[in-house]
Scaffold this active site. Sequence first.
Site, PDB file in Angstrom:
ATOM      1  N   LYS A 228      79.615  55.284  32.784  1.00  0.00           N
ATOM      2  CA  LYS A 228      79.592  54.700  31.438  1.00  0.00           C
ATOM      3  C   LYS A 228      80.903  53.980  31.125  1.00  0.00           C
ATOM      4  O   LYS A 228      80.895  52.868  30.597  1.00  0.00           O
ATOM      5  CB  LYS A 228      79.335  55.795  30.396  1.00  0.00           C
ATOM      6  CG  LYS A 228      77.942  56.389  30.473  1.00  0.00           C
ATOM      7  CD  LYS A 228      77.809  57.556  29.505  1.00  0.00           C
ATOM      8  CE  LYS A 228      76.456  58.211  29.605  1.00  0.00           C
ATOM      9  NZ  LYS A 228      76.303  59.328  28.660  1.00  0.00           N
TER      10      LYS A 228
ATOM     11  N   GLY B 291      81.611  66.027  30.607  1.00  0.00           N
ATOM     12  CA  GLY B 291      82.471  65.218  31.458  1.00  0.00           C
ATOM     13  C   GLY B 291      83.044  64.067  30.661  1.00  0.00           C
ATOM     14  O   GLY B 291      82.374  63.510  29.788  1.00  0.00           O
TER      15      GLY B 291
ATOM     16  N   SER C  53      81.653  59.538  28.208  1.00  0.00           N
ATOM     17  CA  SER C  53      81.435  60.984  28.157  1.00  0.00           C
ATOM     18  C   SER C  53      79.958  61.302  28.350  1.00  0.00           C
ATOM     19  O   SER C  53      79.092  60.498  28.002  1.00  0.00           O
ATOM     20  CB  SER C  53      81.915  61.533  26.808  1.00  0.00           C
ATOM     21  OG  SER C  53      81.830  62.943  26.781  1.00  0.00           O
ATOM     22  N   ASP C  54      79.686  62.482  28.899  1.00  0.00           N
ATOM     23  CA  ASP C  54      78.314  62.937  29.062  1.00  0.00           C
ATOM     24  C   ASP C  54      78.304  64.460  28.980  1.00  0.00           C
ATOM     25  O   ASP C  54      79.275  65.115  29.381  1.00  0.00           O
ATOM     26  CB  ASP C  54      77.738  62.481  30.400  1.00  0.00           C
ATOM     27  CG  ASP C  54      76.226  62.586  30.413  1.00  0.00           C
ATOM     28  OD1 ASP C  54      75.571  61.679  29.866  1.00  0.00           O
ATOM     29  OD2 ASP C  54      75.692  63.578  30.949  1.00  0.00           O
ATOM     30  N   THR C  55      77.215  65.009  28.455  1.00  0.00           N
ATOM     31  CA  THR C  55      77.102  66.460  28.285  1.00  0.00           C
ATOM     32  C   THR C  55      75.790  66.956  28.876  1.00  0.00           C
ATOM     33  O   THR C  55      74.747  66.338  28.672  1.00  0.00           O
ATOM     34  CB  THR C  55      77.170  66.828  26.781  1.00  0.00           C
ATOM     35  OG1 THR C  55      78.416  66.364  26.253  1.00  0.00           O
ATOM     36  CG2 THR C  55      77.060  68.327  26.573  1.00  0.00           C
TER      37      THR C  55
END
Length: 190
Positions: free
Chosen positions: A53, A106, A69-71
């Site tokens: 991203k 992340g 960011s990623d969850t």
Amino acid sequence: MTSTLILASASPRRKELLELLQVPFKVMPSDVDEIIDNSLHPKEIVQQLAKQKAEFIADKVDNAYVIGSDTIVAFENQMLGKPKTEEEAIKMLHMLSGNTHEVYTGVSIVTDKRCITFCEKTEVTFYPLSAEEINQYVATGEPMDKAGAYGIQGYGALLVEKIVGDYYAVVGLPIAKVKRKLRELGYYEQ
């Protein structure tokens, strides 16, 4: 010339958390096709997605610090994404009821010259939930755009017995660590 800070996310929660830094920034949601290798550990997946991203937006701009960011919510080696139906949300919440699961967030910060990528893991324990509690929560609509079918910063707070780790990572952005990583990259020395 001062570098621009860019959040590569459409998440209103991440935007609110980044506002805590009290510095100007732009929001440029990343439209990257998320390519994941499901054989990897969730910790590695969220870091890869965050980097994809951030790099997607960083390739389009100059002189910027881009945050991706990623969850992912994981329970018993199963990744729980955003539910597609209310029935799926109910199933996920029954699974999490009375149990501890992990939330992996992340983050990748990409500049013209460097990249820092990291992951925060937080353990979240739910109270045992009745079918009525779960149905009432799903009826709020909140679970439908949340990984694991809950939002800890909203009505989902009523489900949580305890957490071990960074609360803000569960919301979607471990902001204290992001600030320190920006400092490490030289953002505050400009």
